[in-house]
Design a protein around this motif. Structure first.
Motif, short mmCIF file in Angstrom:
data_model
loop_
_atom_site.label_atom_id
_atom_site.label_comp_id
_atom_site.label_asym_id
_atom_site.label_seq_id
_atom_site.Cartn_x
_atom_site.Cartn_y
_atom_site.Cartn_z
N ALA A 42 0.84 -1.19 0.00
CA ALA A 42 0.00 0.00 0.00
C ALA A 42 0.87 1.24 0.00
N ARG A 43 0.50 2.23 -0.84
CA ARG A 43 1.24 3.48 -0.85
C ARG A 43 0.45 4.52 -0.06
N PRO A 44 1.12 5.35 0.72
CA PRO A 44 0.42 6.44 1.37
C PRO A 44 0.00 7.47 0.33
N ASP A 45 -1.04 8.21 0.57
CA ASP A 45 -1.48 9.33 -0.27
C ASP A 45 -1.94 8.90 -1.65
N THR A 46 -2.28 7.67 -1.84
CA THR A 46 -2.66 7.27 -3.18
C THR A 46 -4.15 7.50 -3.40
N LEU A 80 13.91 -5.99 -5.12
CA LEU A 80 13.21 -5.15 -4.16
C LEU A 80 12.00 -4.51 -4.83
N VAL A 81 10.85 -4.63 -4.22
CA VAL A 81 9.68 -3.93 -4.74
C VAL A 81 9.74 -2.48 -4.25
N LEU A 82 9.78 -1.55 -5.21
CA LEU A 82 9.98 -0.14 -4.87
C LEU A 82 8.65 0.47 -4.45
N ASP A 83 8.69 1.24 -3.37
CA ASP A 83 7.42 1.80 -2.88
C ASP A 83 7.08 3.14 -3.51
N GLY A 84 7.98 3.69 -4.35
CA GLY A 84 7.66 4.94 -5.05
C GLY A 84 7.65 6.17 -4.17
N GLU A 85 8.33 6.11 -3.04
CA GLU A 85 8.41 7.27 -2.13
C GLU A 85 9.31 8.34 -2.77
N LEU A 86 8.76 9.55 -3.02
CA LEU A 86 9.52 10.59 -3.72
C LEU A 86 10.16 11.56 -2.74
N PRO A 87 11.40 12.01 -3.05
CA PRO A 87 12.06 13.00 -2.19
C PRO A 87 11.52 14.40 -2.43
N GLU A 88 11.83 15.32 -1.52
CA GLU A 88 11.43 16.72 -1.66
C GLU A 88 12.16 17.35 -2.83
N GLU A 89 11.50 18.29 -3.54
CA GLU A 89 12.17 19.01 -4.61
C GLU A 89 12.76 20.30 -4.07
#
Lengths: 423, 428
Positions: A42-46, A80-89
């Motif tokens: 599960a991804r947060p904020d999806t 590794l299954v990537l969770d798609g967590e993005l860093p701050e721009e």
């Protein structure tokens, strides 16, 4: 549409029929299903659905089976299954600004002279300047409509007692620094014409020499430039107008009554064609019409002005101009008609009339720079009363002999009446 | 050192009361060099290869994709950061191995390891491209010093395991974080869907008919990316107070509407990211609506600048001069006319194919007919050729066509994907 098999294809089944990409390496068989998660992480904020709800909400076609009826197909371990967590721009860095002056709207001009707020062009005095040293002499030098710069120039003088000098130079657009050269030439010529009292024809020759030297000096000041310009000038003294010309700028005499005259001959291919028998209209319409055969500047065969004279005691206009005007009215009779029409609109003030003639040429397309210099001749010149504030520049006329002594002609007068904005 | 120049093609003359100024601004980059991995001045480069390993790829497809990815790896310069994502309904880290999400520098050693990892790929699962994109964004984020981020995305199917909204959400999350060139293999993927990704991520989209065409294409794509030594550049469009920027489009080499990319730099200037540059020329169509001025007046309609790292490298000035001379005001710049035609050609093709797909043959015939006409008028022979495989052209001049009864799906998809490729203005 992708066909998703309910049972994953066994990788080893067909390996013999395909090219192996690297020697000795074959895809490993999938690991046991039990080692794989049964649902995606599960991804947060999806929005707008949760990952668990995805298989239900994803569009599937009827003929396709539910994608994961037998549980999700395996991926080879240990990926590794990537969770798609993005860093701050990171925000961009701010900019610096340079000052190039302020527009009337309050905005700043940029390095190219355009307002950064309203887009207006920074006023460029060289693009349009005027002179009106007296109520008998006026001139306008204008960029026209088609050209980005104004390479024409003019300088005029009214010395009183019917003594007038007009100079027009037309810079050659294809030669660099011609705008500077034409202005320097016109001013240098006027200096000679107003600073001596020898015979006008002699003075015109010396004035042309001075103008040519001024052009050459600009060429020396700006290496890699080869400025060139035309030259036309008229000196009016004792009721006689003496014209001198190099190139294709022109002098005309347009009397109020009687036959108008053209007093200069172009140094141009068109003129050579006319001499060869081609009619003037065709010759001047040809693509090479404006190719000049003599000029002030490098490589000109010579720059000795062709001198002509015309008696100008009658009321009328002595006119010198660049081809930006005569392109639209070459024949003297045509030009007279244009002058008459312009007088009807603007009256006989020399500057107003010059402005009207320039506006007329711009109305016809303004394909070139336009310069017109006018001197009123004869007793009719006093039709316009001299305002007291301009008395210092006032001319003397034959009918006002008393004024002559009251306002002695000042040798240093000519520049005062000019706008002084074009230097 | 890269140098940019800008040339403006326009007719600056407007008739009395005229308001709309159109210009083509050609921006050319020379001396871009190649990516310089160790240089701190221009920043570092990162490449991610995303291969589709969904079940529909089948073993042959996955192996071809692995082979193509290997070919791309060979083009990545040593020192450049890279990673490989295996995508199905999830996004898995194919390389580097291990349980840490990170990119590594290319070296002979890592290149070999990466190729071995590719051999372990097997088909299975569904397709969720949004997840792949998010995963790529996550990986690029592991190397903060990256100035140039580029990905190649390969898919063979429709995005079945995400809703369109989920894909849109993912696209918006990664927009501006990296560039992605997208490739669709075979006939089962959705052109519009993948185009949406490519447009948002400043990349191209192309059809690869069969898997044997993949390796060459991947190698070329990666080579092109390595040749883009300018990591990132921004087009800036200024318009005066009271004016309105109607649109900003890239019109060559491909058609891209940049308007959705606009970020407001100041009240009068919009910024449009252009991604990385190599030695190349790109043409932009800028349209600005001005408040009209009197005949004889002039004003600046737009400043079009190209900025690299916050520094303006080139500028083109778009001007307006009002004139009563209809000979002047009636002229249309050949460049503006050409690209206006090419833009209309692209929409005619896309609209026509969309109508055809839903069985609206009348609209499809009319739109594709118009496309045939425009392709002829703009001298786009490649487009004419692609159109002729979907419609029978009866009269190109008037745009009279008939829909072909049997059309190869791949021909139709190729017409669609290539619709945004433009031809340059023919020199007189």
């Amino acid at each position: 549409m992708t066909t998703e098999p309910t049972e994953p294809t066994e990788p080893n089944e067909t390996t013999e029929t395909t090219e192996p990409t690297e020697p000795g390496e074959h895809p490993a068989p999938p690991p046991p299903e039990s080692s794989r998660p049964t649902t995606p992480d599960a991804r947060p904020d999806t929005p707008p659905t949760t990952s668990d709800a995805r298989p239900d909400t994803a569009p599937t076609t009827p003929e396709e089976p539910e994608p994961f009826a037998d549980g999700p197909p395996p991926l080879p371990q240990p990926m590794l299954v990537l969770d798609g967590e993005l860093p701050e721009e990171q925000p961009p860095a701010p900019q610096e600004e340079v000052d190039h002056g302020t527009c009337r709207c309050g905005g700043k001009f940029d390095a190219d002279g355009w307002c950064t707020e309203c887009g207006e062009r920074r006023p460029e005095p060289r693009h349009h300047f005027t002179a009106r040293p007296s109520d008998r002499v006026g001139a306008v030098c204008d960029r026209g409509i088609r050209h980005a710069d104004n390479e024409d120039a003019m300088a005029v003088w009214d010395g009183g007692e019917g003594r007038v000098a007009l100079v027009v130079c037309d810079g050659v657009t294809t030669a660099t620094r011609s705008a500077e050269a034409s202005l320097a030439a016109a001013e240098a010529a006027l200096q000679v014409l107003t600073g001596a009292t020898d015979a006008p024809a002699e003075r015109l020759v010396r004035a042309t020499d001075a103008a040519a030297e001024a052009v050459a000096q600009v060429g020396r000041d700006f290496p890699d430039s080869a400025p060139s310009c035309t030259f036309v000038s008229v000196v009016v003294e004792d009721g006689l107008a003496t014209f001198g010309s190099v190139g294709d700028s022109r002098g005309y005499w347009v009397p109020d009554e009687g036959t108008p005259q053209r007093l200069t001959t172009d140094d141009s291919l068109a003129e050579e064609q006319v001499r060869g028998g081609i009619d003037r209209a065709s010759a001047e319409a040809s693509p090479l019409a404006h190719t000049i055969t003599r000029w002030l500047g490098p490589d000109s065969p010579d720059h000795r002005p062709v001198i002509t004279t015309q008696e100008v005691t009658a009321p009328g206009w002595v006119l010198v101009c660049s081809d930006g005007l005569w392109n639209y009215a070459s024949e003297p009779a045509d030009l007279r008609a244009v002058v008459r029409e312009a007088e009807g609109r603007a009256g006989r003030d020399p500057l107003d009339l010059a402005q009207a003639l320039v506006a007329w040429a711009n109305g016809r397309g303004g394909v070139d720079n336009i310069t017109v210099a006018l001197a009123r001749t004869g007793a009719g010149a006093s039709e316009v009363p001299v305002p007291a504030s301009e008395a210092g520049d006032a001319p003397a006329t034959a009918s006002e002999a008393t004024v002559e002594t009251a306002y002695p002609a000042a040798a240093d007068a000519p520049r005062e009446g000019q706008d002084g904005t074009h230097g | 050192m890269a140098e940019f120049t800008a040339t403006v093609h326009q007719n600056e003359f407007l008739p009395d009361g005229g308001t709309d100024v159109h210009a083509i601004v050609s921006v050319t980059c020379t001396g871009a060099g190649t990516v310089t991995p160790m240089s701190s001045a221009s920043g570092e480069a990162g490449e991610i290869i995303i291969v589709d390993v969904s079940g529909s790829m089948d073993v042959q497809g996955v192996q071809a994709a692995a082979y193509a990815a290997s070919a791309a790896l060979d083009q990545i310069v040593d020192g450049v950061y890279f990673a490989i994502i295996a995508g199905n309904h999830e996004a898995a880290l194919c390389y580097p191995d291990g349980m840490t999400a990170a990119m590594v520098r290319m070296s002979p050693q890592t290149r070999l390891e990466a190729k071995r990892s590719l051999q372990r790929l097997a088909p299975g699962g569904g397709t969720a491209m949004g997840r792949w994109l998010l995963a790529a964004g996550q990986l690029f984020g592991t190397v903060p010093t990256l100035a140039k981020r580029h990905a190649i995305l390969l898919t063979d199917g429709a995005n079945q395991h995400e809703t369109p909204q989920e894909l849109s959400w993912a696209i918006e999350q990664v927009r501006g974080r990296f560039q992605a060139d997208c490739r669709g293999l075979g006939a089962a993927w959705q052109v519009a869907e993948v185009r949406r990704i490519a447009e948002a991520l400043m990349g191209g989209v192309e059809l690869i008919r069969t898997w044997d065409g993949l390796p060459e294409d991947f190698a070329r794509l990666m080579q092109q990316s390595m040749g883009r030594g300018v990591a990132d550049a921004q087009l800036r469009v200024w318009a005066p107070q009271g004016a309105e920027v109607l649109f900003v489009k890239q019109v060559s080499p491909t058609l891209e509407d940049l308007s959705p990319r606009r970020t407001q730099l100041n009240p009068l200037t919009g910024g449009y990211d252009t991604g990385a540059w190599g030695d190349e020329t790109r043409d932009y169509h800028v349209a600005v609506r001005l408040a009209p001025k009197a005949v004889g007046q002039e004003q600046l309609a737009s400043r079009v600048q190209l900025a690299v790292g916050g520094t303006v490298e080139a500028q083109g000035l778009v001007k307006a001069r009002w004139s009563a001379d209809s000979l002047l005001t009636a002229q249309i710049s050949p460049e503006v006319a050409h690209y206006t035609g090419q833009t209309e050609l692209a929409s005619a093709i896309q609209d026509g194919l969309r109508a055809k797909a839903i069985g609206d043959d009348a609209t499809a015939t009319s739109k594709l007919g118009r496309a045939v006409q425009l392709a002829r008028e703009t001298g786009d022979e490649a487009a004419t050729s692609r159109l002729s495989r979907v419609v029978d052209i009866e009269d190109a001049a008037t745009g009279r066509v008939r829909l072909r009864r049997h059309v190869d799906k791949l021909d139709e998809m190729e017409l669609d994907t290539a619709s945004t490729k433009t031809t340059r203005v023919r020199q007189q």
